[in-house]
Design a protein around this motif. Sequence first.
Motif, PDB file in Angstrom:
ATOM      1  N   MET A   1      39.864  -1.886  78.196  1.00 13.19           N
ATOM      2  CA  MET A   1      40.589  -1.942  79.459  1.00 13.19           C
ATOM      3  C   MET A   1      41.729  -0.923  79.199  1.00 13.19           C
ATOM      4  SD  MET A   1      40.954  -2.588  82.617  1.00 13.19           S
ATOM      5  CE  MET A   1      39.719  -3.745  82.722  1.00 13.19           C
ATOM      6  N   ALA A   2      42.421  -0.896  78.017  1.00 16.17           N
ATOM      7  CA  ALA A   2      43.480  -0.228  77.918  1.00 16.17           C
ATOM      8  C   ALA A   2      42.827   1.427  77.775  1.00 16.17           C
ATOM      9  CB  ALA A   2      44.274  -0.445  76.493  1.00 16.17           C
ATOM     10  N   MET A   3      42.031   1.621  77.024  1.00 22.86           N
ATOM     11  CA  MET A   3      41.375   2.802  77.025  1.00 22.86           C
ATOM     12  C   MET A   3      40.894   3.457  78.395  1.00 22.86           C
ATOM     13  SD  MET A   3      39.652   5.380  75.060  1.00 22.86           S
ATOM     14  CE  MET A   3      38.560   6.507  75.047  1.00 22.86           C
ATOM     15  N   PHE A   4      40.452   2.506  79.493  1.00 20.84           N
ATOM     16  CA  PHE A   4      40.171   2.951  80.577  1.00 20.84           C
ATOM     17  C   PHE A   4      41.394   3.381  81.547  1.00 20.84           C
ATOM     18  CE2 PHE A   4      40.299   0.844  85.097  1.00 20.84           C
ATOM     19  CZ  PHE A   4      39.566   1.677  85.774  1.00 20.84           C
ATOM     20  N   LEU A   5      42.233   2.469  81.541  1.00 20.42           N
ATOM     21  CA  LEU A   5      43.531   2.636  82.295  1.00 20.42           C
ATOM     22  C   LEU A   5      44.486   3.870  81.804  1.00 20.42           C
ATOM     23  CD1 LEU A   5      44.893  -0.929  82.538  1.00 20.42           C
ATOM     24  CD2 LEU A   5      43.917   0.694  84.357  1.00 20.42           C
ATOM     25  N   VAL A   6      44.435   4.257  80.806  1.00 17.89           N
ATOM     26  CA  VAL A   6      45.288   5.273  80.037  1.00 17.89           C
ATOM     27  C   VAL A   6      44.618   6.577  80.185  1.00 17.89           C
ATOM     28  CG1 VAL A   6      46.017   6.343  77.930  1.00 17.89           C
ATOM     29  CG2 VAL A   6      46.396   4.150  78.321  1.00 17.89           C
ATOM     30  N   THR A   7      43.020   6.549  80.108  1.00 23.19           N
ATOM     31  CA  THR A   7      42.457   7.747  80.313  1.00 23.19           C
ATOM     32  C   THR A   7      42.249   7.917  81.895  1.00 23.19           C
ATOM     33  OG1 THR A   7      40.881   7.397  78.698  1.00 23.19           O
ATOM     34  CG2 THR A   7      40.108   8.927  80.547  1.00 23.19           C
ATOM     35  N   GLY A   8      42.247   7.105  82.717  1.00 22.40           N
ATOM     36  CA  GLY A   8      42.338   7.345  84.080  1.00 22.40           C
ATOM     37  C   GLY A   8      43.635   7.797  84.658  1.00 22.40           C
ATOM     38  N   VAL A   9      44.782   7.459  84.035  1.00 20.55           N
ATOM     39  CA  VAL A   9      46.192   8.095  84.193  1.00 20.55           C
ATOM     40  C   VAL A   9      46.134   9.576  83.778  1.00 20.55           C
ATOM     41  CG1 VAL A   9      48.690   7.990  83.999  1.00 20.55           C
ATOM     42  CG2 VAL A   9      47.246   5.824  84.447  1.00 20.55           C
ATOM     43  N   LEU A  10      45.708   9.697  82.442  1.00 18.96           N
ATOM     44  CA  LEU A  10      45.800  11.005  81.933  1.00 18.96           C
ATOM     45  C   LEU A  10      44.950  12.124  82.678  1.00 18.96           C
ATOM     46  CD1 LEU A  10      45.394  10.382  78.136  1.00 18.96           C
ATOM     47  CD2 LEU A  10      47.383  11.188  79.198  1.00 18.96           C
ATOM     48  N   ILE A  11      43.645  11.802  83.168  1.00 19.96           N
ATOM     49  CA  ILE A  11      42.918  12.535  83.874  1.00 19.96           C
ATOM     50  C   ILE A  11      43.574  13.137  85.240  1.00 19.96           C
ATOM     51  CG2 ILE A  11      40.665  12.812  85.146  1.00 19.96           C
ATOM     52  CD1 ILE A  11      40.594  12.940  82.077  1.00 19.96           C
ATOM     53  N   ALA A  12      44.082  12.176  85.769  1.00 20.95           N
ATOM     54  CA  ALA A  12      44.610  12.176  87.062  1.00 20.95           C
ATOM     55  C   ALA A  12      46.007  13.089  86.836  1.00 20.95           C
ATOM     56  CB  ALA A  12      45.209  11.151  87.895  1.00 20.95           C
ATOM     57  N   ALA A  13      46.709  13.054  85.890  1.00 21.52           N
ATOM     58  CA  ALA A  13      47.974  13.895  85.452  1.00 21.52           C
ATOM     59  C   ALA A  13      47.440  15.217  85.336  1.00 21.52           C
ATOM     60  CB  ALA A  13      48.619  13.041  84.390  1.00 21.52           C
ATOM     61  N   VAL A  14      46.347  15.534  84.503  1.00 25.87           N
ATOM     62  CA  VAL A  14      45.761  16.843  84.126  1.00 25.87           C
ATOM     63  C   VAL A  14      45.427  17.627  85.187  1.00 25.87           C
ATOM     64  CG1 VAL A  14      44.209  18.011  82.730  1.00 25.87           C
ATOM     65  CG2 VAL A  14      45.477  16.252  81.668  1.00 25.87           C
ATOM     66  N   LEU A  15      44.720  16.842  86.039  1.00 28.57           N
ATOM     67  CA  LEU A  15      44.365  17.627  87.322  1.00 28.57           C
ATOM     68  C   LEU A  15      45.514  17.989  88.214  1.00 28.57           C
ATOM     69  CD1 LEU A  15      41.145  15.452  88.149  1.00 28.57           C
ATOM     70  CD2 LEU A  15      41.095  17.785  87.173  1.00 28.57           C
ATOM     71  N   GLY A  16      46.308  17.008  88.447  1.00 30.27           N
ATOM     72  CA  GLY A  16      47.591  17.354  89.445  1.00 30.27           C
ATOM     73  C   GLY A  16      48.245  18.344  88.767  1.00 30.27           C
ATOM     74  N   ALA A  17      48.553  18.400  87.462  1.00 30.61           N
ATOM     75  CA  ALA A  17      49.715  19.367  86.889  1.00 30.61           C
ATOM     76  C   ALA A  17      48.996  20.637  86.688  1.00 30.61           C
ATOM     77  CB  ALA A  17      50.241  18.763  85.586  1.00 30.61           C
ATOM     78  N   MET A  18      47.762  20.765  86.294  1.00 25.08           N
ATOM     79  CA  MET A  18      47.211  22.002  85.889  1.00 25.08           C
ATOM     80  C   MET A  18      46.266  22.764  86.928  1.00 25.08           C
ATOM     81  SD  MET A  18      45.982  21.210  81.674  1.00 25.08           S
ATOM     82  CE  MET A  18      45.823  23.237  81.483  1.00 25.08           C
ATOM     83  N   GLU A  19      45.627  21.661  87.659  1.00 24.44           N
ATOM     84  CA  GLU A  19      44.742  22.274  88.823  1.00 24.44           C
ATOM     85  C   GLU A  19      45.319  22.070  90.137  1.00 24.44           C
ATOM     86  OE1 GLU A  19      41.737  24.043  88.159  1.00 24.44           O
ATOM     87  OE2 GLU A  19      42.988  24.285  86.329  1.00 24.44           O
ATOM     88  N   ASP A  20      46.450  21.361  90.295  1.00 21.64           N
ATOM     89  CA  ASP A  20      47.075  21.305  91.675  1.00 21.64           C
ATOM     90  C   ASP A  20      45.981  20.373  92.659  1.00 21.64           C
ATOM     91  OD1 ASP A  20      49.486  22.762  91.163  1.00 21.64           O
ATOM     92  OD2 ASP A  20      48.391  24.583  91.752  1.00 21.64           O
ATOM     93  N   TYR A  21      45.601  19.266  92.047  1.00 21.23           N
ATOM     94  CA  TYR A  21      44.719  18.403  93.037  1.00 21.23           C
ATOM     95  C   TYR A  21      45.633  17.483  93.738  1.00 21.23           C
ATOM     96  CZ  TYR A  21      39.901  19.540  91.092  1.00 21.23           C
ATOM     97  OH  TYR A  21      38.644  19.699  90.986  1.00 21.23           O
ATOM     98  N   SER A  22      45.286  17.212  94.665  1.00 24.61           N
ATOM     99  CA  SER A  22      45.998  16.148  95.304  1.00 24.61           C
ATOM    100  C   SER A  22      45.885  14.561  94.790  1.00 24.61           C
ATOM    101  CB  SER A  22      45.835  16.162  96.865  1.00 24.61           C
ATOM    102  OG  SER A  22      44.245  15.744  97.239  1.00 24.61           O
ATOM    103  N   TRP A  23      46.561  14.026  94.902  1.00 26.54           N
ATOM    104  CA  TRP A  23      46.251  12.609  94.197  1.00 26.54           C
ATOM    105  C   TRP A  23      44.959  11.886  94.579  1.00 26.54           C
ATOM    106  CZ3 TRP A  23      46.082   7.565  96.073  1.00 26.54           C
ATOM    107  CH2 TRP A  23      46.267   7.150  97.396  1.00 26.54           C
ATOM    108  N   HIS A  24      44.439  11.932  95.940  1.00 29.32           N
ATOM    109  CA  HIS A  24      43.316  11.329  96.038  1.00 29.32           C
ATOM    110  C   HIS A  24      42.197  11.576  95.212  1.00 29.32           C
ATOM    111  CE1 HIS A  24      45.619  11.021  99.817  1.00 29.32           C
ATOM    112  NE2 HIS A  24      45.031  10.026 100.100  1.00 29.32           N
ATOM    113  N   PRO A  25      41.763  12.994  95.129  1.00 28.55           N
ATOM    114  CA  PRO A  25      40.801  13.264  94.159  1.00 28.55           C
ATOM    115  C   PRO A  25      40.949  13.240  92.669  1.00 28.55           C
ATOM    116  CG  PRO A  25      41.620  15.355  95.111  1.00 28.55           C
ATOM    117  CD  PRO A  25      42.026  14.274  95.768  1.00 28.55           C
TER     118      PRO A  25
END
Length: 235
Positions: A161-185
């Motif tokens: 569960m920790a792997m799932f949660l941390v990865t989910g947050v990391l992926i969302a942060a990387v997409l937002g910071a490096m690719e300007d994704y909105s928070w929904h996708p």
Amino acid sequence: MTLPLPHLTALLLSYGCVGALLLATELLRRAGKMTPDTARKIVHVGVGLWVVPTVLVFADWRVAIVPPLTFMVANYVIHRFRLSPLDSDPANLGTVFFPFSFAVLLAVFFRPGEPGNQAFLAVAGLLTMALGDAAAAVFGKRYGTRRYTILGHSRTMEGSMAMFLVTGVLIAAVLGAMEDYSWHPAVAFGLVTGTAAAGIEAVCPFGSDNLFVPLGTAAILWALVEVSGAALGVI
């Protein structure tokens, strides 16, 4: 924002910082200030985090892969001849797999200054391994009570569960910071990729997660991005 440095400067910075991390943890371990397990985790996290400076300072992927390939060879020699107490399991090639996956992801996705640059995929894959896997190990060891076994390899539900949660947050942060994704996708892709990363980590024995988690995470995220891009192009 990229700040590409001359090749030699970037190489010296990479070798110097990673080398300093290895030296510091080894000195602290020998002085009794740090257990081998803690030293191993710190090195694991620190080397994985180095992917962020890598995609910022290197101007050519062919130069960027030189340090991880160097450490891959060095780690194999250390593993083969049992030169370090941090790498004492003869069946575990994790210290070799990690820099190999580092180099592969840079070679496939990192194209600085080119339209096809997808450095965010390399960053996402390696941060998942560095931080997601570390979180799984720490939470699983400290709080894990619900154990399960797949293919003879034991894990805990709390660690997964920790792997799932941390990865989910990391992926969302990387997409937002490096690719300007909105928070929904970004969050949606993070949840899907986090689920896959936790599943991959759960079935990988003997350090092979250091290979399959970063490569698998990057591949799944690439597929999500490509499919969503194609769908938007059709609409």
